[in-house]
Scaffold this motif. Structure first.
Motif, PDB file in Angstrom:
ATOM      1  N   TYR A  70      67.626  53.296 -16.805  1.00  0.00           N
ATOM      2  CA  TYR A  70      67.941  52.529 -18.005  1.00  0.00           C
ATOM      3  C   TYR A  70      66.747  52.519 -18.969  1.00  0.00           C
ATOM      4  O   TYR A  70      65.610  52.251 -18.559  1.00  0.00           O
ATOM      5  CB  TYR A  70      68.299  51.091 -17.652  1.00  0.00           C
ATOM      6  N   THR A  71      67.042  52.796 -20.240  1.00  0.00           N
ATOM      7  CA  THR A  71      66.074  52.639 -21.317  1.00  0.00           C
ATOM      8  C   THR A  71      66.694  51.737 -22.375  1.00  0.00           C
ATOM      9  O   THR A  71      67.819  51.974 -22.812  1.00  0.00           O
ATOM     10  CB  THR A  71      65.699  53.993 -21.944  1.00  0.00           C
ATOM     11  N   ASN A  75      51.207  44.750 -22.415  1.00  0.00           N
ATOM     12  CA  ASN A  75      51.170  46.088 -23.000  1.00  0.00           C
ATOM     13  C   ASN A  75      52.117  47.024 -22.265  1.00  0.00           C
ATOM     14  O   ASN A  75      53.275  46.691 -22.034  1.00  0.00           O
ATOM     15  CB  ASN A  75      49.732  46.610 -23.011  1.00  0.00           C
ATOM     16  N   ARG A  76      51.614  48.176 -21.838  1.00  0.00           N
ATOM     17  CA  ARG A  76      52.472  49.182 -21.211  1.00  0.00           C
ATOM     18  C   ARG A  76      52.271  49.290 -19.708  1.00  0.00           C
ATOM     19  O   ARG A  76      52.761  50.223 -19.090  1.00  0.00           O
ATOM     20  CB  ARG A  76      52.218  50.545 -21.871  1.00  0.00           C
ATOM     21  N   THR A  77      51.552  48.352 -19.133  1.00  0.00           N
ATOM     22  CA  THR A  77      51.170  48.492 -17.728  1.00  0.00           C
ATOM     23  C   THR A  77      51.813  47.462 -16.796  1.00  0.00           C
ATOM     24  O   THR A  77      51.767  47.625 -15.580  1.00  0.00           O
ATOM     25  CB  THR A  77      49.641  48.360 -17.573  1.00  0.00           C
ATOM     26  N   THR A  78      52.416  46.421 -17.343  1.00  0.00           N
ATOM     27  CA  THR A  78      52.916  45.325 -16.519  1.00  0.00           C
ATOM     28  C   THR A  78      54.430  45.374 -16.390  1.00  0.00           C
ATOM     29  O   THR A  78      55.150  45.466 -17.386  1.00  0.00           O
ATOM     30  CB  THR A  78      52.500  43.963 -17.103  1.00  0.00           C
ATOM     31  N   GLN A 126      56.765  51.230 -25.417  1.00  0.00           N
ATOM     32  CA  GLN A 126      56.449  51.148 -26.849  1.00  0.00           C
ATOM     33  C   GLN A 126      56.453  49.676 -27.266  1.00  0.00           C
ATOM     34  O   GLN A 126      57.446  48.972 -27.095  1.00  0.00           O
ATOM     35  CB  GLN A 126      57.473  51.917 -27.679  1.00  0.00           C
ATOM     36  N   VAL A 127      55.327  49.218 -27.782  1.00  0.00           N
ATOM     37  CA  VAL A 127      55.190  47.862 -28.292  1.00  0.00           C
ATOM     38  C   VAL A 127      54.720  47.962 -29.734  1.00  0.00           C
ATOM     39  O   VAL A 127      53.634  48.491 -29.997  1.00  0.00           O
ATOM     40  CB  VAL A 127      54.185  47.034 -27.466  1.00  0.00           C
ATOM     41  N   ASP A 149      60.405  49.037 -33.253  1.00  0.00           N
ATOM     42  CA  ASP A 149      61.211  48.741 -32.072  1.00  0.00           C
ATOM     43  C   ASP A 149      60.342  48.632 -30.822  1.00  0.00           C
ATOM     44  O   ASP A 149      59.287  49.266 -30.708  1.00  0.00           O
ATOM     45  CB  ASP A 149      62.247  49.838 -31.834  1.00  0.00           C
ATOM     46  N   PHE A 150      60.823  47.824 -29.891  1.00  0.00           N
ATOM     47  CA  PHE A 150      60.293  47.821 -28.527  1.00  0.00           C
ATOM     48  C   PHE A 150      61.127  48.801 -27.699  1.00  0.00           C
ATOM     49  O   PHE A 150      62.345  48.885 -27.873  1.00  0.00           O
ATOM     50  CB  PHE A 150      60.415  46.438 -27.893  1.00  0.00           C
ATOM     51  N   VAL A 151      60.477  49.528 -26.802  1.00  0.00           N
ATOM     52  CA  VAL A 151      61.194  50.409 -25.883  1.00  0.00           C
ATOM     53  C   VAL A 151      60.805  50.032 -24.465  1.00  0.00           C
ATOM     54  O   VAL A 151      59.619  50.075 -24.095  1.00  0.00           O
ATOM     55  CB  VAL A 151      60.890  51.900 -26.150  1.00  0.00           C
ATOM     56  N   PHE A 152      61.798  49.623 -23.678  1.00  0.00           N
ATOM     57  CA  PHE A 152      61.595  49.226 -22.290  1.00  0.00           C
ATOM     58  C   PHE A 152      62.293  50.242 -21.393  1.00  0.00           C
ATOM     59  O   PHE A 152      63.450  50.600 -21.620  1.00  0.00           O
ATOM     60  CB  PHE A 152      62.180  47.834 -22.032  1.00  0.00           C
TER      61      PHE A 152
END
Length: 222
Positions: free
Chosen positions: A41-42, A68-71, A197-198, A214-217
């Protein structure tokens, strides 16, 4: 404040859970495709409204910077303002009936459910409809049903539930064995994600700020 706060305040959510595939056009002009990996899922999330630059909202900016992008964080789509229908259940069973379904076994992209503890299911009932979200109670991973499952599909208290991707084994699921577990259904399902992406944010007059993109999770697979 967290990634869940961003999800809850989303203006739009783009969901991509397509499997990874490749394609090539042969010299004879025949298109050939192959699967290269399981679906993950994205979520691409737009937040198109201003926030007050005070209190919890100001703290949110620091939390986002820290994570950020690590947690990794566990999130759900069920709390998004105006979008509670996203993960809604489309079958006909009651909450109590769903709570009494357990997993007998699984193979490939099929979960075999045990309905022996459920009373009142009729042949005409829809146990799960196409697109319903289900998640083994002790699992990190959520799956979507790809073919409707009816009460008439039950044989010896068992029924097969086909889902959109292969079931992750215990080694990829924290050592958990999903057999014998109950199922989380619909709005009770969750996803383990990281932000890849933040966006930056812009301060505007009136003690307000907005996000600049946009945020990308992306779902985290162990």
């Amino acid at each position: 404040m967290s990634f869940q706060t961003i999800i809850n305040n989303a203006s739009t959510i783009k969901v991509d859970n397509m499997p990874i595939t490749s394609s090539i056009m042969s010299r004879s002009n025949r298109l050939k495709t192959a699967s290269r990996g399981n679906a993950i899922y994205t979520f691409t999330v737009s937040v198109n409204r201003p926030f007050e630059y005070t209190g919890a909202n100001r703290a949110l900016l620091q939390v986002l910077q820290t994570k950020n992008r690590t947690t990794e964080e566990e999130i759900t789509l069920s709390q998004t303002s105006g979008m509670g229908y996203i993960m809604g259940y489309a079958g006909t069973l009651t909450t109590q009936q769903l709570a009494n379904i357990t997993i007998d076994s699984h193979t490939g992209s099929t979960i075999k459910i045990d309905t022996s503890g459920v009373s009142g299911i009729t042949n005409g009932d829809t146990i799960f409809d196409v697109g319903d979200y289900i998640q083994p109670a002790n699992s990190r991973y959520t799956y979507q049903v790809t073919s409707a499952v009816f009460g008439s599909d039950i044989a010896l208290n068992l029924a097969d539930v086909p889902v959109h991707r292969p079931i992750y084994d215990s080694a990829s699921d924290g050592g958990n064995n999903i057999n014998g577990q109950a199922l989380n259904v619909a709005n009770n399902c969750s996803f383990h994600i990281k932000a890849v992406q933040v966006p930056t944010h812009t301060i505007i007059p009136g003690k307000l700020f907005t996000f600049d993109g946009d945020f990308v999770f992306v779902e985290v697979i162990q």
